[in-house]
Design a protein around this motif. Structure first.
Motif, PDB file in Angstrom:
ATOM      1  N   ARG A   3     -79.614 -24.158  33.414  1.00 51.64           N
ATOM      2  CA  ARG A   3     -80.602 -23.385  33.259  1.00 51.64           C
ATOM      3  C   ARG A   3     -81.201 -22.918  31.874  1.00 51.64           C
ATOM      4  N   GLY A   4     -80.173 -22.670  31.061  1.00 47.09           N
ATOM      5  CA  GLY A   4     -80.508 -22.159  29.604  1.00 47.09           C
ATOM      6  C   GLY A   4     -81.131 -23.304  29.037  1.00 47.09           C
ATOM      7  N   THR A   5     -81.237 -24.521  29.350  1.00 43.74           N
ATOM      8  CA  THR A   5     -81.957 -25.632  28.604  1.00 43.74           C
ATOM      9  C   THR A   5     -83.274 -25.469  27.945  1.00 43.74           C
ATOM     10  N   ALA A   6     -84.085 -24.917  29.096  1.00 45.21           N
ATOM     11  CA  ALA A   6     -85.433 -24.952  29.192  1.00 45.21           C
ATOM     12  C   ALA A   6     -86.100 -23.704  29.558  1.00 45.21           C
ATOM     13  N   ARG A   7     -86.959 -23.098  28.915  1.00 47.14           N
ATOM     14  CA  ARG A   7     -87.707 -21.956  29.425  1.00 47.14           C
ATOM     15  C   ARG A   7     -88.973 -22.253  29.786  1.00 47.14           C
ATOM     16  N   TRP A   8     -89.535 -22.548  30.709  1.00 48.88           N
ATOM     17  CA  TRP A   8     -90.736 -22.910  31.089  1.00 48.88           C
ATOM     18  C   TRP A   8     -91.912 -21.794  31.277  1.00 48.88           C
ATOM     19  N   SER A   9     -91.451 -20.357  31.388  1.00 50.35           N
ATOM     20  CA  SER A   9     -92.141 -19.247  31.565  1.00 50.35           C
ATOM     21  C   SER A   9     -92.799 -19.207  30.078  1.00 50.35           C
ATOM     22  N   PHE A  10     -93.956 -18.545  29.740  1.00 46.98           N
ATOM     23  CA  PHE A  10     -94.976 -18.214  28.716  1.00 46.98           C
ATOM     24  C   PHE A  10     -95.535 -17.169  28.794  1.00 46.98           C
ATOM     25  N   SER A  11     -96.292 -16.553  27.728  1.00 47.68           N
ATOM     26  CA  SER A  11     -97.086 -15.603  27.754  1.00 47.68           C
ATOM     27  C   SER A  11     -98.334 -15.986  26.777  1.00 47.68           C
ATOM     28  N   ARG A  12     -99.285 -15.532  27.164  1.00 52.98           N
ATOM     29  CA  ARG A  12    -100.848 -15.533  26.247  1.00 52.98           C
ATOM     30  C   ARG A  12    -101.270 -14.235  26.168  1.00 52.98           C
ATOM     31  N   ASP A  13    -101.983 -13.804  25.100  1.00 46.42           N
ATOM     32  CA  ASP A  13    -102.738 -12.570  25.028  1.00 46.42           C
ATOM     33  C   ASP A  13    -104.148 -13.137  24.680  1.00 46.42           C
ATOM     34  N   PHE A  14    -104.992 -12.293  25.501  1.00 49.88           N
ATOM     35  CA  PHE A  14    -106.465 -12.397  25.618  1.00 49.88           C
ATOM     36  C   PHE A  14    -106.902 -11.136  25.108  1.00 49.88           C
ATOM     37  N   GLY A  15    -107.180 -10.785  23.730  1.00 50.91           N
ATOM     38  CA  GLY A  15    -107.638  -9.420  23.349  1.00 50.91           C
ATOM     39  C   GLY A  15    -106.356  -8.334  24.078  1.00 50.91           C
TER      40      GLY A  15
END
Length: 606
Positions: free
Chosen positions: A311-323
């Motif tokens: 499970r430590g190989t990939a991180r598919w979660s991510f974040s984006r900021d819109f203002g």
């Protein structure tokens, strides 16, 4: 005399993936190795395509865009214009507007098969097609600033009739993984000969889903954020320790994993990353630096197998900021911890990343999106809690545990409530945010979910004493499906789950096996709806509104067209009202018109 080489063309895309005030990324698949160039205003970016498994891709990074401006863009292959296909419908890049309004459209679960009248009658209007039609008659300032696609963008285990026929022909020709061909006749979950398994077959799904002309234009103009769910690999993926133990023992599992993760990385994940994240991604850098397609394939295969096993190989979660809006997209499928003694919907490393992402910025609105609803319909929430308690995988499984495991897989009891440690962690995180422990509390926390093939709104009340005076409103917004309606028998189950006495009875059932009440209450305020559709969040300052729209087919001749689809041999493959053909695409009017109709508009903040 040899024939001149066929000039390259765009196979999928262009897809506008990331946009901020000055930068944008555009993803594209092309038919042959070539130099891909994108021009937007005075800006230009070029990249040599790179190949895997006979497919060729490029991710282009445009820099120094003008803030608050809409700019049409063009794509050329080896210097020859290839996009747009329709001059009267250009693709554009819209950098964030001068005001602080943010519009996010979202949903999940879309079957991308044909748009023939028969298919539309069977699985309904396509919400993405309907959204594209709506945008054609809407002021550009009212277009979504981004699309959040919350899982099941493709269905590897339930291919369309057309792809099923291609798979059968491929199997007969002896192509594809031998382990898959040899599974024919094994029965049940062990026979995957009629399912998608390797990279080539996964590419068919993406071509089918994203080459529809209306969807293609939509995704070329509205930035998109995507996350995976079970059908990207297989139904019930990682639902329990017992399920995983059985599936990973199958001889075809490793082939399936290679195809699923490698294609997800290329077709979906790369576009989720900001330009700086792309530059820092070790796997992407290795792929770009490889000297041959074979080396790239080896890199992706090894990465895919490691991502599944470790499970430590990939991180598919991510974040984006819109203002002043932060979107945190959570992987609650691939990162699961299935240890019966400590089950979690996200492993500790992924969860720690999620905590930091949610607590790390002072924003007006925190949007936490995952493929699965955090707050299920009340009776189903308690049922999942009961099921987890009785289904623990251990050597001396009693009959109740075996029955519990069967119920889990049959009824899909695998959401946050079925991973109670993670559910409690989530409530703790929401409480921290609403209490303002790490900065000013936001006006809203908006939990987005899909998966369940129905849509509804819930109001959530955090009950810890320290948030009693918090200004933060918490809501769960569930939109599913874009296009894959729920069977009628299960619709009845969902309706019953919100009506007395089902929630109270299931609560007692869960309490009887030691499941404690969480420090939160919630109720369904609007819905349940079962039509294909899309929701749109509109946030301005500290105000937030949700718009619920459902998709409908406008059948020709006052509905007579739909009747014709019920009569074998009478329904045409298309309606072709004007017969005006798009270059490289379908007839402009081949399919009946699909529209979005407003179901509800609701204020979410005080």
């Amino acid at each position: 005399m040899s024939q001149p080489p066929t000039p390259p063309e765009i196979m999928v895309g262009p897809m506008l993936r990331y946009v901020d005030s000055t930068d944008a990324t555009v993803w594209v698949e092309v038919s042959a190795p070539c130099t891909v160039t994108i021009r937007a205003g005075d800006g230009e970016a070029s990249e040599q395509s790179w190949g895997v498994h006979g497919h060729h891709f490029a991710v282009l990074h445009l820099r120094d865009l003008e803030p608050g401006v809409e700019t049409p863009y063009e794509v050329a292959l080896d210097g020859v214009p290839a996009w747009p296909l329709e001059p009267d419908r250009p693709s554009v890049i819209r950098t964030p507007r001068a005001d602080d309004t943010v519009r996010l459209s979202f949903g999940s679960c879309r079957r991308g098969e044909s748009q023939t009248p028969v298919a539309l009658r069977r699985i309904g209007a396509d919400a993405l097609v309907a959204l594209a039609h709506q945008m054609a008659h809407t002021a550009h300032d009212d277009w979504p600033d981004a699309m959040l696609l919350l899982g099941d963008q493709v269905y590897a285990d339930i291919p369309s009739r057309e792809i099923t026929e291609r798979l059968a022909a491929r199997r007969r020709a002896g192509e594809g993984p031998r382990s898959v061909r040899d599974s024919a006749g094994d029965g049940g979950d062990r026979d995957v000969s009629g399912e998608i398994c390797d990279f080539e077959e996964y590419s068919w799904l993406y071509h089918e889903s994203w080459r529809d002309p209306d969807v293609r234009w939509l995704l070329s103009t509205v930035p998109s954020c995507m996350i995976l769910d079970d059908h990207d690999l297989r139904d019930d993926w990682n639902s329990s320790h017992a399920w995983r133990r059985e599936m990973t023992a199958q001889p075809w599992w490793r082939d399936r994993v290679r195809g699923a993760f490698a294609s997800y990385f290329v077709y979906q994940h790369l576009g989720n990353l900001a330009p700086r994240e792309l530059e820092q991604d070790e796997v992407y850098r290795a792929v770009r630096g490889a000297r041959s397609d074979a080396e790239r394939e080896r890199i992706l295969d090894e990465f895919a197998l490691s991502a599944d096993a470790d499970r430590g190989t990939a991180r598919w979660s991510f974040s984006r900021d819109f203002g002043r809006v932060r979107v945190v997209m959570l992987d609650v499928r691939a990162s699961r911890r299935l240890d019966p003694a400590d089950r979690r919907v996200m492993d500790p490393q992924e969860w720690e990343w999620a905590r930091k992402a949610c607590l790390g910025a002072e924003v007006d609105h925190l949007v936490i999106a995952s493929s699965l609803p955090a707050f299920m319909l009340p009776a189903l929430h308690h049922l999942e809690g009961w099921n987890e308690a009785v289904s623990r995988d251990r050597p001396d499984k009693p009959l109740s545990a075996r029955i519990g495991e069967w119920v889990r897989l049959t009824v899909d009891l695998e959401h946050w409530a079925a991973f109670r440690n993670s559910f409690d962690d989530l409530i703790g995180l929401l409480t921290e945010v609403a209490a303002g422990d790490h900065g000013r509390a936001p006006a809203s926390i908006l939990m987005l979910g899909g998966d369940v093939h129905c849509s509804y709104l819930e109001e959530v009340e955090l009950t810890a004493p320290r948030v009693a005076g918090s200004p933060t409103r918490v809501h769960q917004l569930v939109m599913s499906p874009f296009r894959n309606p729920l069977q009628k028998s299960i619709r009845m189950v969902n309706r019953i789950s919100v009506r007395s006495p089902a929630p109270a009875l299931n609560r007692r059932l869960a309490e009887a096996v030691g499941v404690r009440e969480p420090r939160v209450r919630w109720e369904v305020t609007d819905g349940i709806w079962f039509h294909n559709g899309v929701m749109t969040l509109v946030m301005r300052g500290r105000r937030a509104t949700v718009k619920v729209e459902h998709a409908h087919v406008e059948w020709p001749a006052g509905g007579l067209g739909r009747v014709l689809t019920l009569l074998p041999g009478l329904a045409p493959d298309s309606w072709g009202r004007r017969g005006r053909r798009r270059r490289g695409g379908d007839d402009l009017d081949a399919k009946p018109r699909q529209v979005l109709r407003r179901t509800l508009t609701k204020e979410l903040t005080d």
